[in-house]
Design an enzyme around this catalytic site. Sequence first.
Site, mmCIF file in Angstrom:
data_model
loop_
_atom_site.group_PDB
_atom_site.id
_atom_site.type_symbol
_atom_site.label_atom_id
_atom_site.label_comp_id
_atom_site.label_asym_id
_atom_site.label_seq_id
_atom_site.Cartn_x
_atom_site.Cartn_y
_atom_site.Cartn_z
ATOM 1 N N THR A 136 0.821 -1.217 0.000
ATOM 2 C CA THR A 136 0.000 0.000 0.000
ATOM 3 C C THR A 136 0.854 1.266 0.000
ATOM 4 O O THR A 136 2.011 1.240 0.456
ATOM 5 C CB THR A 136 -0.906 -0.009 1.262
ATOM 6 O OG1 THR A 136 -1.471 1.273 1.447
ATOM 7 C CG2 THR A 136 -0.098 -0.336 2.527
ATOM 8 N N ASP A 137 0.271 2.364 -0.461
ATOM 9 C CA ASP A 137 0.976 3.657 -0.405
ATOM 10 C C ASP A 137 1.055 4.182 1.034
ATOM 11 O O ASP A 137 1.798 5.107 1.317
ATOM 12 C CB ASP A 137 0.292 4.694 -1.311
ATOM 13 C CG ASP A 137 -1.157 4.996 -0.940
ATOM 14 O OD1 ASP A 137 -1.710 4.322 -0.039
ATOM 15 O OD2 ASP A 137 -1.741 5.910 -1.557
ATOM 16 N N GLU A 138 0.260 3.557 1.945
ATOM 17 C CA GLU A 138 0.215 4.104 3.313
ATOM 18 C C GLU A 138 1.545 3.934 4.048
ATOM 19 O O GLU A 138 1.783 4.587 5.060
ATOM 20 C CB GLU A 138 -0.946 3.471 4.090
ATOM 21 C CG GLU A 138 -2.261 3.693 3.365
ATOM 22 C CD GLU A 138 -3.522 3.398 4.166
ATOM 23 O OE1 GLU A 138 -3.464 3.437 5.401
ATOM 24 O OE2 GLU A 138 -4.553 3.151 3.525
ATOM 25 N N TYR A 161 -1.751 -0.397 11.040
ATOM 26 C CA TYR A 161 -1.886 -1.072 9.739
ATOM 27 C C TYR A 161 -0.676 -0.765 8.843
ATOM 28 O O TYR A 161 -0.007 -1.675 8.356
ATOM 29 C CB TYR A 161 -3.179 -0.625 9.035
ATOM 30 C CG TYR A 161 -3.221 -0.959 7.549
ATOM 31 C CD1 TYR A 161 -3.224 -2.280 7.100
ATOM 32 C CD2 TYR A 161 -3.246 0.055 6.580
ATOM 33 C CE1 TYR A 161 -3.252 -2.586 5.746
ATOM 34 C CE2 TYR A 161 -3.280 -0.240 5.223
ATOM 35 C CZ TYR A 161 -3.284 -1.556 4.814
ATOM 36 O OH TYR A 161 -3.302 -1.858 3.466
ATOM 37 N N LYS A 165 2.337 -3.199 7.370
ATOM 38 C CA LYS A 165 2.601 -3.389 5.937
ATOM 39 C C LYS A 165 4.045 -2.970 5.609
ATOM 40 O O LYS A 165 4.732 -3.628 4.830
ATOM 41 C CB LYS A 165 1.616 -2.568 5.084
ATOM 42 C CG LYS A 165 0.188 -3.063 5.092
ATOM 43 C CD LYS A 165 -0.013 -4.449 4.500
ATOM 44 C CE LYS A 165 0.146 -4.511 2.998
ATOM 45 N NZ LYS A 165 -0.233 -5.836 2.451
HETATM 46 P P1 NAD Z 1 -9.588 -7.349 2.289
HETATM 47 O O1 NAD Z 1 -9.588 -7.033 3.744
HETATM 48 O O2 NAD Z 1 -10.806 -7.085 1.482
HETATM 49 O O3 NAD Z 1 -9.235 -8.895 2.077
HETATM 50 C C1 NAD Z 1 -8.232 -9.545 2.794
HETATM 51 C C2 NAD Z 1 -8.353 -11.047 2.539
HETATM 52 O O4 NAD Z 1 -7.282 -11.690 3.242
HETATM 53 C C3 NAD Z 1 -9.663 -11.651 3.040
HETATM 54 O O5 NAD Z 1 -10.173 -12.558 2.088
HETATM 55 C C4 NAD Z 1 -9.246 -12.387 4.314
HETATM 56 O O6 NAD Z 1 -10.053 -13.533 4.593
HETATM 57 C C5 NAD Z 1 -7.814 -12.781 3.971
HETATM 58 N N1 NAD Z 1 -6.997 -12.970 5.168
HETATM 59 C C6 NAD Z 1 -6.869 -12.146 6.235
HETATM 60 N N2 NAD Z 1 -6.039 -12.683 7.152
HETATM 61 C C7 NAD Z 1 -5.624 -13.863 6.640
HETATM 62 C C8 NAD Z 1 -4.751 -14.873 7.110
HETATM 63 N N3 NAD Z 1 -4.132 -14.791 8.307
HETATM 64 N N4 NAD Z 1 -4.514 -15.951 6.308
HETATM 65 C C9 NAD Z 1 -5.134 -16.066 5.108
HETATM 66 N N5 NAD Z 1 -6.000 -15.155 4.634
HETATM 67 C C10 NAD Z 1 -6.235 -14.053 5.388
HETATM 68 O O7 NAD Z 1 -8.326 -6.589 1.710
HETATM 69 P P2 NAD Z 1 -8.138 -5.865 0.298
HETATM 70 O O8 NAD Z 1 -8.667 -4.497 0.399
HETATM 71 O O9 NAD Z 1 -8.586 -6.760 -0.777
HETATM 72 O O10 NAD Z 1 -6.537 -5.757 0.259
HETATM 73 C C11 NAD Z 1 -5.737 -6.787 -0.302
HETATM 74 C C12 NAD Z 1 -4.286 -6.375 -0.219
HETATM 75 O O11 NAD Z 1 -4.068 -5.184 -0.936
HETATM 76 C C13 NAD Z 1 -3.796 -6.131 1.209
HETATM 77 O O12 NAD Z 1 -2.497 -6.657 1.327
HETATM 78 C C14 NAD Z 1 -3.800 -4.619 1.336
HETATM 79 O O13 NAD Z 1 -2.813 -4.202 2.247
HETATM 80 C C15 NAD Z 1 -3.452 -4.216 -0.081
HETATM 81 N N6 NAD Z 1 -3.969 -2.897 -0.507
HETATM 82 C C16 NAD Z 1 -5.297 -2.589 -0.347
HETATM 83 C C17 NAD Z 1 -5.760 -1.348 -0.802
HETATM 84 C C18 NAD Z 1 -7.227 -0.975 -0.694
HETATM 85 O O14 NAD Z 1 -7.583 0.161 -1.026
HETATM 86 N N7 NAD Z 1 -8.116 -1.865 -0.299
HETATM 87 C C19 NAD Z 1 -4.876 -0.445 -1.405
HETATM 88 C C20 NAD Z 1 -3.526 -0.805 -1.539
HETATM 89 C C21 NAD Z 1 -3.087 -2.038 -1.094
HETATM 90 P P1 TYD Z 2 -10.686 4.094 4.394
HETATM 91 O O1 TYD Z 2 -11.649 3.660 3.342
HETATM 92 O O2 TYD Z 2 -10.772 3.458 5.741
HETATM 93 O O3 TYD Z 2 -9.228 3.946 3.768
HETATM 94 P P2 TYD Z 2 -7.789 4.439 4.355
HETATM 95 O O4 TYD Z 2 -7.942 4.912 5.740
HETATM 96 O O5 TYD Z 2 -6.989 3.177 4.288
HETATM 97 O O6 TYD Z 2 -7.324 5.497 3.423
HETATM 98 O O7 TYD Z 2 -10.857 5.657 4.602
HETATM 99 C C1 TYD Z 2 -10.657 6.563 3.535
HETATM 100 C C2 TYD Z 2 -10.734 7.963 4.097
HETATM 101 O O8 TYD Z 2 -12.065 8.201 4.558
HETATM 102 C C3 TYD Z 2 -9.854 8.187 5.309
HETATM 103 O O9 TYD Z 2 -9.339 9.526 5.257
HETATM 104 C C4 TYD Z 2 -10.771 8.042 6.495
HETATM 105 C C5 TYD Z 2 -12.096 8.542 5.957
HETATM 106 N N1 TYD Z 2 -13.312 7.890 6.514
HETATM 107 C C6 TYD Z 2 -14.369 8.675 6.978
HETATM 108 O O10 TYD Z 2 -14.312 9.913 6.942
HETATM 109 N N2 TYD Z 2 -15.480 8.052 7.444
HETATM 110 C C7 TYD Z 2 -15.577 6.694 7.507
HETATM 111 O O11 TYD Z 2 -16.636 6.172 7.979
HETATM 112 C C8 TYD Z 2 -14.501 5.899 7.015
HETATM 113 C C9 TYD Z 2 -14.567 4.391 7.052
HETATM 114 C C10 TYD Z 2 -13.384 6.545 6.528
#
Ligand code: NAD
Ligand code: TYD
Length: 355
Positions: A136-138, A161, A165
Amino acid sequence: MTKKFSKTIMVTGGAGFIGSHVIRLFATKYPSYHLVNADALTYAGNPENLKDIEANPNYTFEKADITDEAKIFELFEKYAFDAVIHLAAESHVDRSIMDPLAFVKTNVIGTVTLLNACRKYWKDKMDGKLFYHVSTDEVYGSLGEEGFFTEHTPYDPHSPYSASKASSDHFVMAYHDTYGIPVVMSNCSNNYGSHHFPEKLIPLMINNIKNSRPLPVYGKGENVRDWLFVEDHARAIDVIFHKGRNGQSYNVGGFNEWKNLDLVFLLCRIMDQKLGRPEGTSAELITYVKDRPGHDLRYAIDATKLNKELGWSPSLQFEEGLEKTVDWYLDNEEWVKHITSGDYQHYYKDQYEQR
Ligand code: NAD
Ligand code: TYD
Protein backbone atom coordinates in the site's frame (compact mmCIF):
# COMPACT_ATOMS: atom_id res chain seq x y z
CA MET A 1 4.07 -36.61 -18.80
CA THR A 2 2.72 -33.23 -19.90
CA LYS A 3 1.83 -30.80 -17.16
CA LYS A 4 -1.83 -29.85 -17.07
CA PHE A 5 -1.06 -26.19 -16.33
CA SER A 6 1.79 -23.97 -17.48
CA LYS A 7 2.01 -22.23 -14.07
CA THR A 8 0.57 -22.87 -10.62
CA ILE A 9 0.06 -19.69 -8.61
CA MET A 10 -0.84 -19.37 -4.95
CA VAL A 11 -2.98 -16.26 -4.49
CA THR A 12 -3.34 -15.39 -0.80
CA GLY A 13 -6.41 -13.41 0.29
CA GLY A 14 -8.27 -14.22 -2.93
CA ALA A 15 -11.64 -14.16 -1.19
CA GLY A 16 -11.18 -10.49 -0.27
CA PHE A 17 -11.90 -7.35 -2.24
CA ILE A 18 -8.82 -6.93 -4.45
CA GLY A 19 -7.81 -10.61 -4.38
CA SER A 20 -11.12 -11.69 -5.90
CA HIS A 21 -10.65 -9.27 -8.78
CA VAL A 22 -7.10 -10.49 -9.32
CA ILE A 23 -8.21 -14.14 -9.38
CA ARG A 24 -11.10 -13.40 -11.74
CA LEU A 25 -8.77 -11.58 -14.15
CA PHE A 26 -6.05 -14.25 -14.09
CA ALA A 27 -8.41 -17.26 -14.19
CA THR A 28 -10.27 -15.94 -17.23
CA LYS A 29 -7.33 -14.36 -19.09
CA TYR A 30 -4.90 -17.24 -18.52
CA PRO A 31 -6.73 -20.58 -18.77
CA SER A 32 -3.36 -22.36 -18.71
CA TYR A 33 -2.57 -21.02 -15.21
CA HIS A 34 -3.81 -22.83 -12.12
CA LEU A 35 -4.92 -20.32 -9.45
CA VAL A 36 -4.96 -21.67 -5.91
CA ASN A 37 -6.76 -19.26 -3.60
CA ALA A 38 -5.35 -19.63 -0.07
CA ASP A 39 -7.59 -17.68 2.27
CA ALA A 40 -8.43 -17.99 5.97
CA LEU A 41 -11.91 -16.51 5.40
CA THR A 42 -11.73 -13.92 8.15
CA TYR A 43 -14.65 -11.48 8.44
CA ALA A 44 -13.29 -9.83 5.24
CA GLY A 45 -13.08 -12.99 3.16
CA ASN A 46 -16.18 -13.98 1.25
CA PRO A 47 -16.01 -16.89 -1.22
CA GLU A 48 -19.25 -15.59 -2.75
CA ASN A 49 -17.02 -12.94 -4.35
CA LEU A 50 -15.83 -15.64 -6.77
CA LYS A 51 -19.11 -17.45 -7.34
CA ASP A 52 -18.90 -16.75 -11.07
CA ILE A 53 -15.58 -18.54 -11.54
CA GLU A 54 -15.58 -21.17 -8.79
CA ALA A 55 -16.44 -23.93 -11.27
CA ASN A 56 -13.52 -23.03 -13.59
CA PRO A 57 -11.17 -26.02 -13.97
CA ASN A 58 -8.16 -23.75 -13.32
CA TYR A 59 -9.42 -22.44 -9.96
CA THR A 60 -9.06 -24.14 -6.56
CA PHE A 61 -9.96 -22.83 -3.12
CA GLU A 62 -7.93 -23.83 -0.05
CA LYS A 63 -8.95 -22.61 3.38
CA ALA A 64 -5.60 -21.66 4.91
CA ASP A 65 -4.26 -19.20 7.43
CA ILE A 66 -0.95 -17.74 6.24
CA THR A 67 0.38 -17.75 9.81
CA ASP A 68 -0.09 -21.55 9.97
CA GLU A 69 3.32 -22.78 8.86
CA ALA A 70 2.35 -26.46 8.68
CA LYS A 71 -0.62 -25.70 6.41
CA ILE A 72 1.37 -23.37 4.16
CA PHE A 73 4.18 -25.91 3.80
CA GLU A 74 1.60 -28.61 3.06
CA LEU A 75 0.17 -26.49 0.25
CA PHE A 76 3.64 -25.86 -1.21
CA GLU A 77 4.23 -29.63 -1.24
CA LYS A 78 0.84 -30.39 -2.71
CA TYR A 79 0.91 -27.83 -5.53
CA ALA A 80 4.63 -27.07 -6.13
CA PHE A 81 3.82 -23.39 -6.70
CA ASP A 82 5.71 -21.46 -9.38
CA ALA A 83 4.61 -18.15 -7.92
CA VAL A 84 2.82 -16.48 -5.04
CA ILE A 85 0.70 -13.35 -5.37
CA HIS A 86 0.35 -12.24 -1.78
CA LEU A 87 -2.69 -10.14 -0.93
CA ALA A 88 -3.89 -11.66 2.36
CA ALA A 89 -3.84 -9.02 5.07
CA GLU A 90 -5.72 -7.32 7.80
CA SER A 91 -6.50 -4.20 5.80
CA HIS A 92 -8.63 -1.76 7.77
CA VAL A 93 -6.88 1.13 9.54
CA ASP A 94 -9.65 1.62 12.13
CA ARG A 95 -9.51 -2.05 13.14
CA SER A 96 -5.71 -1.77 13.43
CA ILE A 97 -6.19 1.00 15.98
CA MET A 98 -8.44 -1.31 18.01
CA ASP A 99 -6.30 -4.46 17.73
CA PRO A 100 -2.74 -3.89 16.42
CA LEU A 101 -1.50 -7.37 17.24
CA ALA A 102 -3.89 -9.01 14.77
CA PHE A 103 -2.14 -6.90 12.11
CA VAL A 104 1.33 -7.95 13.26
CA LYS A 105 0.24 -11.59 13.15
CA THR A 106 -1.21 -11.69 9.65
CA ASN A 107 0.68 -8.91 7.90
CA VAL A 108 4.14 -9.51 9.36
CA ILE A 109 4.28 -13.09 10.65
CA GLY A 110 2.02 -14.35 7.84
CA THR A 111 4.23 -12.73 5.19
CA VAL A 112 7.40 -14.13 6.75
CA THR A 113 5.80 -17.59 6.93
CA LEU A 114 5.10 -17.45 3.19
CA LEU A 115 8.64 -16.23 2.50
CA ASN A 116 10.01 -19.12 4.56
CA ALA A 117 7.99 -21.53 2.43
CA CYS A 118 9.47 -20.00 -0.74
CA ARG A 119 12.94 -20.26 0.77
CA LYS A 120 12.45 -23.92 1.65
CA TYR A 121 10.67 -25.17 -1.47
CA TRP A 122 12.38 -23.02 -4.09
CA LYS A 123 15.96 -23.24 -2.78
CA ASP A 124 17.18 -25.68 -5.45
CA LYS A 125 15.72 -23.71 -8.32
CA MET A 126 14.80 -20.06 -7.85
CA ASP A 127 14.82 -19.52 -11.61
CA GLY A 128 11.30 -18.92 -12.95
CA LYS A 129 9.84 -18.47 -9.47
CA LEU A 130 8.26 -15.24 -8.20
CA PHE A 131 6.95 -13.84 -4.92
CA TYR A 132 4.68 -10.86 -5.68
CA HIS A 133 3.94 -8.76 -2.60
CA VAL A 134 0.91 -6.48 -2.82
CA SER A 135 1.36 -3.46 -0.60
CA THR A 136 0.00 0.00 0.00
CA ASP A 137 0.98 3.66 -0.40
CA GLU A 138 0.21 4.10 3.31
CA VAL A 139 3.75 2.88 4.15
CA TYR A 140 5.04 6.27 2.95
CA GLY A 141 3.10 8.16 5.62
CA SER A 142 1.36 11.43 4.95
CA LEU A 143 1.94 14.22 2.42
CA GLY A 144 1.31 17.92 2.98
CA GLU A 145 -0.54 19.96 0.39
CA GLU A 146 2.12 19.30 -2.28
CA GLY A 147 4.17 16.47 -3.74
CA PHE A 148 3.74 12.79 -4.54
CA PHE A 149 4.98 9.45 -3.25
CA THR A 150 7.61 7.91 -5.53
CA GLU A 151 9.35 4.55 -5.12
CA HIS A 152 12.18 6.47 -3.40
CA THR A 153 10.05 8.18 -0.75
CA PRO A 154 11.30 7.02 2.68
CA TYR A 155 8.90 4.84 4.64
CA ASP A 156 7.13 6.72 7.46
CA PRO A 157 4.07 4.74 8.57
CA HIS A 158 1.72 6.18 11.19
CA SER A 159 -1.03 3.64 11.81
CA PRO A 160 -0.57 0.11 13.14
CA TYR A 161 -1.89 -1.07 9.74
CA SER A 162 0.69 0.86 7.72
CA ALA A 163 3.46 -0.03 10.20
CA SER A 164 2.68 -3.73 9.73
CA LYS A 165 2.60 -3.39 5.94
CA ALA A 166 5.89 -1.44 5.98
CA SER A 167 7.46 -4.18 8.06
CA SER A 168 6.24 -6.86 5.63
CA ASP A 169 7.63 -4.87 2.68
CA HIS A 170 11.04 -4.76 4.37
CA PHE A 171 10.97 -8.51 4.99
CA VAL A 172 10.17 -9.18 1.33
CA MET A 173 13.13 -7.12 0.16
CA ALA A 174 15.37 -8.60 2.88
CA TYR A 175 14.52 -12.15 1.70
CA HIS A 176 15.33 -11.10 -1.85
CA ASP A 177 18.70 -9.68 -0.82
CA THR A 178 19.58 -12.43 1.66
CA TYR A 179 18.22 -15.61 0.11
CA GLY A 180 17.88 -14.61 -3.55
CA ILE A 181 14.12 -15.07 -3.69
CA PRO A 182 12.81 -13.44 -6.89
CA VAL A 183 10.34 -10.75 -5.79
CA VAL A 184 8.32 -7.86 -7.12
CA MET A 185 6.24 -5.49 -5.04
CA SER A 186 3.63 -2.85 -5.70
CA ASN A 187 2.39 -0.03 -3.46
CA CYS A 188 -1.06 1.06 -4.48
CA SER A 189 -3.36 3.90 -3.53
CA ASN A 190 -6.96 3.49 -2.25
CA ASN A 191 -9.07 1.14 -4.37
CA TYR A 192 -12.80 1.25 -5.00
CA GLY A 193 -15.20 -0.96 -6.93
CA SER A 194 -17.47 -3.97 -6.52
CA HIS A 195 -17.18 -6.50 -3.67
CA HIS A 196 -15.63 -3.92 -1.32
CA PHE A 197 -16.39 -4.64 2.33
CA PRO A 198 -18.77 -1.94 3.60
CA GLU A 199 -16.50 -0.82 6.43
CA LYS A 200 -14.33 1.24 4.05
CA LEU A 201 -15.29 4.78 3.06
CA ILE A 202 -16.94 4.34 -0.35
CA PRO A 203 -19.02 1.17 0.20
CA LEU A 204 -19.96 2.33 3.71
CA MET A 205 -21.25 5.65 2.35
CA ILE A 206 -23.14 3.94 -0.51
CA ASN A 207 -24.82 1.58 1.94
CA ASN A 208 -25.71 4.34 4.38
CA ILE A 209 -27.01 6.69 1.67
CA LYS A 210 -29.21 3.90 0.35
CA ASN A 211 -30.61 3.25 3.82
CA SER A 212 -30.85 6.96 4.73
CA ARG A 213 -28.48 6.48 7.64
CA PRO A 214 -25.98 9.13 8.88
CA LEU A 215 -22.82 9.52 6.76
CA PRO A 216 -19.94 9.63 9.28
CA VAL A 217 -17.21 11.98 8.01
CA TYR A 218 -14.08 11.91 10.18
CA GLY A 219 -12.89 15.32 11.39
CA LYS A 220 -13.65 18.04 8.84
CA GLY A 221 -13.50 15.69 5.84
CA GLU A 222 -10.37 17.44 4.57
CA ASN A 223 -8.16 14.36 4.23
CA VAL A 224 -7.21 13.50 0.67
CA ARG A 225 -7.04 10.04 -0.92
CA ASP A 226 -5.99 9.04 -4.45
CA TRP A 227 -8.67 6.63 -5.74
CA LEU A 228 -8.13 3.84 -8.25
CA PHE A 229 -10.73 1.49 -9.75
CA VAL A 230 -10.01 -2.00 -8.44
CA GLU A 231 -10.01 -3.60 -11.91
CA ASP A 232 -7.27 -1.15 -12.94
CA HIS A 233 -5.27 -2.31 -9.91
CA ALA A 234 -5.77 -5.93 -10.99
CA ARG A 235 -4.54 -4.99 -14.50
CA ALA A 236 -1.46 -3.37 -12.94
CA ILE A 237 -0.78 -6.54 -10.93
CA ASP A 238 -1.06 -8.56 -14.15
CA VAL A 239 1.50 -6.35 -15.92
CA ILE A 240 3.91 -6.24 -12.97
CA PHE A 241 3.61 -9.99 -12.41
CA HIS A 242 4.60 -10.68 -16.02
CA LYS A 243 7.01 -7.85 -16.80
CA GLY A 244 8.17 -6.28 -13.53
CA ARG A 245 11.91 -6.39 -12.87
CA ASN A 246 13.18 -8.73 -10.18
CA GLY A 247 13.72 -6.94 -6.85
CA GLN A 248 11.79 -3.82 -7.89
CA SER A 249 8.80 -2.05 -6.42
CA TYR A 250 6.22 -0.14 -8.46
CA ASN A 251 3.82 2.54 -7.28
CA VAL A 252 0.25 2.20 -8.57
CA GLY A 253 -2.20 5.09 -8.43
CA GLY A 254 -5.03 6.80 -10.22
CA PHE A 255 -3.71 10.39 -10.45
CA ASN A 256 -7.10 11.02 -8.89
CA GLU A 257 -7.05 12.95 -5.61
CA TRP A 258 -10.23 13.68 -3.72
CA LYS A 259 -10.95 15.35 -0.39
CA ASN A 260 -13.19 12.98 1.59
CA LEU A 261 -15.96 15.55 1.92
CA ASP A 262 -16.02 16.32 -1.83
CA LEU A 263 -16.14 12.61 -2.56
CA VAL A 264 -19.05 12.07 -0.18
CA PHE A 265 -20.94 14.98 -1.81
CA LEU A 266 -20.30 13.46 -5.26
CA LEU A 267 -21.61 10.09 -4.08
CA CYS A 268 -24.69 11.78 -2.62
CA ARG A 269 -25.34 13.51 -5.96
CA ILE A 270 -24.93 10.29 -7.98
CA MET A 271 -27.18 8.38 -5.60
CA ASP A 272 -29.89 11.04 -5.41
CA GLN A 273 -30.14 10.72 -9.20
CA LYS A 274 -30.15 6.91 -9.20
CA LEU A 275 -32.66 6.65 -6.35
CA GLY A 276 -34.92 9.37 -7.75
CA ARG A 277 -34.48 11.59 -4.70
CA PRO A 278 -34.54 15.41 -4.97
CA GLU A 279 -30.98 16.78 -5.33
CA GLY A 280 -29.45 17.52 -1.91
CA THR A 281 -31.50 14.93 0.00
CA SER A 282 -28.66 12.51 0.75
CA ALA A 283 -26.13 15.24 1.58
CA GLU A 284 -28.31 16.15 4.56
CA LEU A 285 -27.22 12.83 6.10
CA ILE A 286 -23.59 14.01 6.38
CA THR A 287 -22.51 13.92 10.04
CA TYR A 288 -19.11 15.04 11.27
CA VAL A 289 -17.67 12.59 13.78
CA LYS A 290 -14.53 12.40 15.91
CA ASP A 291 -11.38 12.21 13.80
CA ARG A 292 -9.33 9.02 13.45
CA PRO A 293 -6.21 9.21 15.70
CA GLY A 294 -3.02 9.67 13.66
CA HIS A 295 -5.14 10.33 10.56
CA ASP A 296 -2.87 10.78 7.52
CA LEU A 297 -3.71 14.04 5.76
CA ARG A 298 -2.98 13.22 2.14
CA TYR A 299 -1.91 10.32 -0.07
CA ALA A 300 -0.95 10.85 -3.73
CA ILE A 301 0.94 8.41 -5.88
CA ASP A 302 3.37 9.13 -8.68
CA ALA A 303 2.91 6.09 -10.94
CA THR A 304 5.33 7.30 -13.63
CA LYS A 305 7.71 4.33 -13.26
CA LEU A 306 4.92 1.83 -13.90
CA ASN A 307 3.66 3.86 -16.84
CA LYS A 308 7.08 4.43 -18.45
CA GLU A 309 8.56 0.97 -17.84
CA LEU A 310 5.53 -1.27 -18.26
CA GLY A 311 3.01 0.90 -20.14
CA TRP A 312 0.23 0.76 -17.53
CA SER A 313 -2.23 3.59 -16.96
CA PRO A 314 -5.67 3.76 -15.36
CA SER A 315 -8.51 3.05 -17.81
CA LEU A 316 -11.52 4.67 -16.13
CA GLN A 317 -12.50 8.22 -15.28
CA PHE A 318 -13.48 8.48 -11.61
CA GLU A 319 -17.14 9.47 -12.12
CA GLU A 320 -17.61 6.57 -14.53
CA GLY A 321 -15.99 4.13 -12.08
CA LEU A 322 -18.06 5.47 -9.18
CA GLU A 323 -21.28 5.12 -11.16
CA LYS A 324 -20.38 1.53 -12.04
CA THR A 325 -19.65 0.89 -8.38
CA VAL A 326 -22.91 2.42 -7.16
CA ASP A 327 -24.83 0.41 -9.78
CA TRP A 328 -23.14 -2.79 -8.60
CA TYR A 329 -24.14 -2.16 -4.99
CA LEU A 330 -27.71 -1.28 -5.95
CA ASP A 331 -27.95 -4.43 -8.14
CA ASN A 332 -26.41 -6.70 -5.50
CA GLU A 333 -28.47 -6.04 -2.42
CA GLU A 334 -28.23 -9.69 -1.43
CA TRP A 335 -24.42 -9.51 -1.27
CA VAL A 336 -24.59 -6.47 1.00
CA LYS A 337 -27.32 -8.07 3.12
CA HIS A 338 -25.26 -11.23 3.53
CA ILE A 339 -22.23 -9.21 4.59
CA THR A 340 -24.01 -6.94 6.99
CA SER A 341 -26.01 -9.76 8.58
CA GLY A 342 -23.02 -12.11 8.73
CA ASP A 343 -24.89 -14.69 6.59
CA TYR A 344 -22.03 -14.86 4.13
CA GLN A 345 -20.09 -16.81 6.72
CA HIS A 346 -22.53 -19.71 6.25
CA TYR A 347 -21.83 -19.74 2.54
CA TYR A 348 -18.51 -21.47 2.94
CA LYS A 349 -20.10 -24.25 5.01
CA ASP A 350 -22.90 -24.74 2.48
CA GLN A 351 -20.64 -24.51 -0.50
CA TYR A 352 -17.58 -26.45 0.57
CA GLU A 353 -17.92 -28.34 3.82
CA GLN A 354 -20.92 -30.42 2.82
CA ARG A 355 -19.34 -31.71 -0.38
P1 NAD B 1 -9.59 -7.35 2.29
O1 NAD B 1 -9.59 -7.03 3.74
O2 NAD B 1 -10.81 -7.08 1.48
O3 NAD B 1 -9.23 -8.90 2.08
C1 NAD B 1 -8.23 -9.54 2.79
C2 NAD B 1 -8.35 -11.05 2.54
O4 NAD B 1 -7.28 -11.69 3.24
C3 NAD B 1 -9.66 -11.65 3.04
O5 NAD B 1 -10.17 -12.56 2.09
C4 NAD B 1 -9.25 -12.39 4.31
O6 NAD B 1 -10.05 -13.53 4.59
C5 NAD B 1 -7.81 -12.78 3.97
N1 NAD B 1 -7.00 -12.97 5.17
C6 NAD B 1 -6.87 -12.15 6.23
N2 NAD B 1 -6.04 -12.68 7.15
C7 NAD B 1 -5.62 -13.86 6.64
C8 NAD B 1 -4.75 -14.87 7.11
N3 NAD B 1 -4.13 -14.79 8.31
N4 NAD B 1 -4.51 -15.95 6.31
C9 NAD B 1 -5.13 -16.07 5.11
N5 NAD B 1 -6.00 -15.15 4.63
C10 NAD B 1 -6.23 -14.05 5.39
O7 NAD B 1 -8.33 -6.59 1.71
P2 NAD B 1 -8.14 -5.87 0.30
O8 NAD B 1 -8.67 -4.50 0.40
O9 NAD B 1 -8.59 -6.76 -0.78
O10 NAD B 1 -6.54 -5.76 0.26
C11 NAD B 1 -5.74 -6.79 -0.30
C12 NAD B 1 -4.29 -6.38 -0.22
O11 NAD B 1 -4.07 -5.18 -0.94
C13 NAD B 1 -3.80 -6.13 1.21
O12 NAD B 1 -2.50 -6.66 1.33
C14 NAD B 1 -3.80 -4.62 1.34
O13 NAD B 1 -2.81 -4.20 2.25
C15 NAD B 1 -3.45 -4.22 -0.08
N6 NAD B 1 -3.97 -2.90 -0.51
C16 NAD B 1 -5.30 -2.59 -0.35
C17 NAD B 1 -5.76 -1.35 -0.80
C18 NAD B 1 -7.23 -0.97 -0.69
O14 NAD B 1 -7.58 0.16 -1.03
N7 NAD B 1 -8.12 -1.87 -0.30
C19 NAD B 1 -4.88 -0.44 -1.41
C20 NAD B 1 -3.53 -0.81 -1.54
C21 NAD B 1 -3.09 -2.04 -1.09
P1 TYD C 1 -10.69 4.09 4.39
O1 TYD C 1 -11.65 3.66 3.34
O2 TYD C 1 -10.77 3.46 5.74
O3 TYD C 1 -9.23 3.95 3.77
P2 TYD C 1 -7.79 4.44 4.36
O4 TYD C 1 -7.94 4.91 5.74
O5 TYD C 1 -6.99 3.18 4.29
O6 TYD C 1 -7.32 5.50 3.42
O7 TYD C 1 -10.86 5.66 4.60
C1 TYD C 1 -10.66 6.56 3.53
C2 TYD C 1 -10.73 7.96 4.10
O8 TYD C 1 -12.06 8.20 4.56
C3 TYD C 1 -9.85 8.19 5.31
O9 TYD C 1 -9.34 9.53 5.26
C4 TYD C 1 -10.77 8.04 6.50
C5 TYD C 1 -12.10 8.54 5.96
N1 TYD C 1 -13.31 7.89 6.51
C6 TYD C 1 -14.37 8.68 6.98
O10 TYD C 1 -14.31 9.91 6.94
N2 TYD C 1 -15.48 8.05 7.44
C7 TYD C 1 -15.58 6.69 7.51
O11 TYD C 1 -16.64 6.17 7.98
C8 TYD C 1 -14.50 5.90 7.02
C9 TYD C 1 -14.57 4.39 7.05
C10 TYD C 1 -13.38 6.54 6.53
